[in-house]
Scaffold this active site. Structure first.
Site, mmCIF file in Angstrom:
data_model
loop_
_atom_site.group_PDB
_atom_site.id
_atom_site.type_symbol
_atom_site.label_atom_id
_atom_site.label_comp_id
_atom_site.label_asym_id
_atom_site.label_seq_id
_atom_site.Cartn_x
_atom_site.Cartn_y
_atom_site.Cartn_z
ATOM 1 N N GLU A 104 6.375 33.005 1.829
ATOM 2 C CA GLU A 104 6.102 34.412 1.502
ATOM 3 C C GLU A 104 7.057 34.906 0.417
ATOM 4 O O GLU A 104 6.694 35.742 -0.415
ATOM 5 C CB GLU A 104 6.189 35.273 2.777
ATOM 6 C CG GLU A 104 4.963 35.043 3.654
ATOM 7 C CD GLU A 104 5.189 35.266 5.129
ATOM 8 O OE1 GLU A 104 6.193 35.878 5.518
ATOM 9 O OE2 GLU A 104 4.332 34.805 5.917
ATOM 10 N N LYS A 112 9.915 38.171 10.806
ATOM 11 C CA LYS A 112 9.396 38.802 9.578
ATOM 12 C C LYS A 112 9.605 40.324 9.628
ATOM 13 O O LYS A 112 10.600 40.778 10.173
ATOM 14 C CB LYS A 112 7.925 38.416 9.371
ATOM 15 C CG LYS A 112 7.720 36.898 9.406
ATOM 16 C CD LYS A 112 6.370 36.491 8.923
ATOM 17 C CE LYS A 112 6.237 34.981 9.029
ATOM 18 N NZ LYS A 112 4.951 34.498 8.556
ATOM 19 N N GLY A 127 0.211 31.710 9.462
ATOM 20 C CA GLY A 127 -0.439 32.951 9.865
ATOM 21 C C GLY A 127 -1.949 32.892 9.808
ATOM 22 O O GLY A 127 -2.623 33.922 9.869
ATOM 23 N N GLU A 164 6.285 23.698 5.881
ATOM 24 C CA GLU A 164 5.324 24.741 6.234
ATOM 25 C C GLU A 164 4.189 24.741 5.212
ATOM 26 O O GLU A 164 4.315 25.377 4.154
ATOM 27 C CB GLU A 164 6.010 26.106 6.234
ATOM 28 C CG GLU A 164 7.157 26.227 7.209
ATOM 29 C CD GLU A 164 7.388 27.669 7.633
ATOM 30 O OE1 GLU A 164 7.424 27.914 8.839
ATOM 31 O OE2 GLU A 164 7.486 28.541 6.758
ATOM 32 N N ASN A 198 10.822 33.381 13.418
ATOM 33 C CA ASN A 198 10.968 34.264 12.256
ATOM 34 C C ASN A 198 10.164 35.525 12.543
ATOM 35 O O ASN A 198 8.937 35.492 12.529
ATOM 36 C CB ASN A 198 10.432 33.526 11.016
ATOM 37 C CG ASN A 198 10.402 34.402 9.783
ATOM 38 O OD1 ASN A 198 10.912 35.530 9.788
ATOM 39 N ND2 ASN A 198 9.796 33.897 8.716
ATOM 40 N N SER A 211 1.307 28.248 12.257
ATOM 41 C CA SER A 211 0.463 28.504 13.436
ATOM 42 C C SER A 211 0.857 27.641 14.643
ATOM 43 O O SER A 211 -0.019 27.145 15.360
ATOM 44 C CB SER A 211 -1.013 28.345 13.078
ATOM 45 O OG SER A 211 -1.370 29.266 12.048
ATOM 46 N N HIS A 270 11.147 30.606 1.999
ATOM 47 C CA HIS A 270 9.915 30.783 2.776
ATOM 48 C C HIS A 270 8.748 31.017 1.817
ATOM 49 O O HIS A 270 8.918 31.650 0.773
ATOM 50 C CB HIS A 270 10.073 31.970 3.730
ATOM 51 C CG HIS A 270 8.953 32.059 4.722
ATOM 52 N ND1 HIS A 270 7.739 32.614 4.409
ATOM 53 C CD2 HIS A 270 8.856 31.622 5.997
ATOM 54 C CE1 HIS A 270 6.940 32.517 5.466
ATOM 55 N NE2 HIS A 270 7.591 31.923 6.439
HETATM 56 C C1 PEP Z 1 6.154 31.213 9.220
HETATM 57 O O1 PEP Z 1 5.967 32.272 8.665
HETATM 58 O O2 PEP Z 1 7.185 30.550 8.992
HETATM 59 C C2 PEP Z 1 5.123 30.736 10.123
HETATM 60 C C3 PEP Z 1 5.099 29.468 10.406
HETATM 61 O O3 PEP Z 1 4.220 31.670 10.572
HETATM 62 P P1 PEP Z 1 3.073 31.428 11.686
HETATM 63 O O4 PEP Z 1 3.727 30.721 12.845
HETATM 64 O O5 PEP Z 1 2.615 32.826 12.061
HETATM 65 O O6 PEP Z 1 2.023 30.616 11.051
#
Ligand code: PEP
Length: 250
Positions: A96, A11, A172, A166, A9, A212, A94
């Site tokens: 976010e 973003k 992040g 997630e 992703n 992450s 998601h």
């Molecule tokens: C995400 O935004 O779906 C995600 C898992 O981000 P990150 O890998 O940066 O934690």
């Protein structure tokens, strides 16, 4: 046996030209991958990246979608616009979107049903905040997100559905759920899907972990029984970090 599914992703990163250049690099580097692969650039880059990915084994994803097919919805992008430019998969719910743009389970569900109706694959993201985890409410939160997000989704559409677990506190932040903690929630996701649909549907369901994921932790996560893939944010933005993830079993 579920095929590993690694997705990036991007973003709100990369201009159109940067996205094209990176997609070309991914196509060259990942041709030997045995996994299912997907990248989700920003909306503006979708047509140009679609042209690069055509004929490759990397699917094209979008990061969001409107809950309506068309109309007076300033700033939105519809399912027909996505399918028209060659999008295969859409990421919905998601964290976010849920937290920064206040998307409810009911809104996410409308998007999920529309995407499936129009033939897209869906990655439905679920996950708890740190407060919810500390209150011991992980199953309650994830269970509600699944039940409400999949309301009225037909069993015949499940072959185009992936769930991404997630945990919000791991996105992040550099903090990863331990493989055992993540696997326990993935197992719970399978239990919920089993109760909503059937044990067979639950066994076939692909469940990604996100939060992450890095080249250094992907193998231990992927070794867990119920972890079938990864939805990757930060580490999906550079070839040095995404290639070892996509080729984790090479
Ligand atoms: C995400 O935004 O779906 C995600 C898992 O981000 P990150 O890998 O940066 O934690």
């Amino acid at each position: 046996m579920r095929t590993p599914y690694l997705a990036g992703n991007w973003k709100m990163h990369k201009t159109v030209s940067e996205s094209v250049e990176f997609a070309q690099e991914l196509v060259r580097t990942l041709s030997s991958s045995r996994s299912k692969l997907m990248v989700a650039p920003a909306f503006l880059s979708l047509p140009a990246v679609a042209a690069v990915l055509q004929g490759s084994k990397i699917l094209l994803g979008a990061q969001n979608m409107a809950p309506e097919v068309e109309g007076a919805h300033t700033g939105e992008v519809s399912v027909r616009m996505l399918t028209d430019v060659g999008v295969n998969v859409v990421i919905l719910g998601h964290s976010e979107r849920r937290h920064s743009y206040l998307e409810s389970d009911e809104l996410v569900n409308r998007k999920v049903r529309l995407a499936l109706e129009y033939g897209l694959e869906v990655i439905l993201c679920v996950g708890e905040t740190i407060e919810e985890r500390e209150q011991g409410r992980v199953e309650e939160v994830v269970g509600a997100q699944l039940r409400e997000g999949l309301d009225q989704v037909d069993a015949r559409q499940l072959d185009r559905l992936t769930i991404a677990y997630e945990p919000v506190w791991a996105i992040g932040t550099g903090k990863t759920a331990t493989p055992e903690d993540a696997d326990a929630v993935h197992a719970y996701v399978r239990t919920v899907i089993g109760a909503m649909y059937s044990p067979d549907a639950a066994q076939r369901l692909s469940i990604q972990y996100g939060g992450s994921v890095k080249p250094t932790n992907v193998k231990e996560l992927m070794a867990m029984e119920n972890i079938d893939g990864a939805l990757v944010g930060g580490a999906s933005l550079a070839i040095e970090s995404f290639a070892p993830i996509a080729l984790f079993d090479a």
